[in-house]
Design a protein around this motif. Structure first.
Motif, short mmCIF file in Angstrom:
data_model
loop_
_atom_site.label_atom_id
_atom_site.label_comp_id
_atom_site.label_asym_id
_atom_site.label_seq_id
_atom_site.Cartn_x
_atom_site.Cartn_y
_atom_site.Cartn_z
N GLN A 198 -3.27 34.90 9.88
CA GLN A 198 -3.06 33.89 10.92
C GLN A 198 -1.82 33.05 10.68
O GLN A 198 -1.40 32.29 11.57
N GLU A 199 -1.17 33.18 9.50
CA GLU A 199 0.03 32.42 9.21
C GLU A 199 1.31 33.25 9.35
O GLU A 199 2.41 32.75 9.12
N GLU A 202 4.00 31.95 11.64
CA GLU A 202 4.64 30.72 11.16
C GLU A 202 5.59 30.99 9.99
O GLU A 202 6.64 30.36 9.89
N ARG A 203 5.23 31.95 9.13
CA ARG A 203 5.98 32.16 7.90
C ARG A 203 6.82 33.43 7.88
O ARG A 203 7.59 33.66 6.93
#
Length: 362
Positions: A198-199, A202-203
């Motif tokens: 889920q990241e 973002e990353r």
């Protein structure tokens, strides 16, 4: 239920034993480790019945380096026929579980058993559901049955949030046909292991920049480009034309151990075949000097005392960051696609007020 059973890469049974023995001593869990060479598994046999549970409660599986999967339980001998009745009887003192995995060892014998497991799983699942030993609940422990043969199985338990992400710890990743080399799967697996899915947006996104040290022909660069990043590929060797044609890669023929990015980048990745101490020092420099925010670097392993060497290097890296006064999360795992190596992931931890955005340009 006094045994902790662990899967591993064949040939690394001794490293699993050394690692789990160190943790058991720290957690005051009495017992002994054993593992037959090339068996792809190891055990920690506890002197007290609750020892495996205490070990698993005191450790995060994701933080272990050499085990691929683990479970607490016991071995059971099976007859030629009516195996399900024997299993139901042996599971009488086990709690109700929320899921079921049938596993084999990563050996030639294990591969032959996989066909048996596929056929056996459906009737076993049906019997477990009927007996109330299995329900559809992702929060309950998982029942892990590891078949060493058709006549011997380890009946294991593991908490739903403290085990491998895939059966036997082996990811089902498909090799991209357009990738320049199979090493690309190492970096993809590393992202799955070290970064929560889920990241990823973002990353690992297209506004980021990256550096690939020792890039040729571009297996790891491919993964960065796949996420839309601008990449500087450092290597005296050639890069795949397909990557250069994307317009996202700048190739510099330079020494990966002396190159410094200007300005800093979001990601540094490195799969250079070099002594592990030198690659570890590279990690400390890049994170310590702020050349990157996150890094994935492989450490090639020596022939002997492999766990001891990895532990020494990780401690040295951590001490170096402590002396610098910066906070960095450090992860290390022997991934399925690794061979005589481990993969390290480091992330510099900064508050939003101090974190700086790396410009999207070479």
């Amino acid at each position: 239920m006094n045994t902790l059973f662990m899967h591993c890469r064949p040939g690394f049974e001794g490293e699993v034993c050394a690692e789990i023995s160190e943790h058991a001593a720290r957690l005051n869990v009495a017992g002994y480790a054993k593992g037959k060479a090339a068996s792809a598994c190891a055990e920690f046999v506890c002197h007290e019945p609750d020892g495996p549970r205490r070990l698993m409660q005191g450790l995060r599986f994701a933080d272990l380096i050499f085990p691929r999967q683990w479970a607490r339980g016991r071995f059971v001998d099976l007859p030629e026929t009516d195996r399900i009745s024997v299993l139901l009887e042996q599971l009488a003192d086990y709690p109700t579980c929320g899921s079921l995995w049938l596993e084999v060892l990563d050996t030639n014998d294990g591969k032959e058993l996989s066909t048996f497991c596929r056929k056996f799983e459906a009737p076993l699942r049906k019997a477990l559901l009927k007996a109330g030993k299995l329900v559809d609940n992702a929060d309950l422990p998982r029942l892990l049955l590891t078949f060493k043969s058709g006549r011997e199985v380890f009946l294991g338990l593991a908490e739903a949030d403290n085990q491998a992400m895939w059966p036997m710890g082996i990811p089902r990743l498909k090799f991209p046909r357009e990738a320049p080399s199979r090493s690309t799967l190492k970096l993809e697996e590393a992202w799955h292991h070290f970064i929560p899915r889920q990241e990823w947006d973002e990353r690992l996104h297209s506004d980021m920049t990256g550096v690939d040290l020792g890039a040729s022909p571009g297996g790891w660069t491919y993964q960065l480009v796949r996420r839309g990043m601008l990449v500087t590929a450092i290597d005296n060797g050639p890069m795949a034309e397909s990557l250069m044609d994307t317009g996202l890669v700048k190739h510099l023929m330079a020494d990966g151990f002396t190159y410094q990015p200007k300005p800093p980048v979001d990601w540094m990745v490195c799969d250079i075949v070099e002594k592990p101490a030198r690659n570890a020092a590279l990690l400390e420099t890049w994170l310590g000097e702020g050349y990157c925010r996150e890094a994935v670097v492989n450490l090639k392993l020596p022939m002997k005392q492999r766990y001891a060497e990895v532990r020494r290097l990780l401690d040295r890296i951590a001490d170096g960051f402590k002396e610098r006064g910066i906070r960095v999360s450090i992860g290390c795992k022997q991934l399925y696609h690794d061979r005589e190596e481990v993969t390290c992931h480091l992330r510099r931890l900064e508050s939003p007020a101090t974190a700086k955005k790396a410009p999207r340009k070479h």
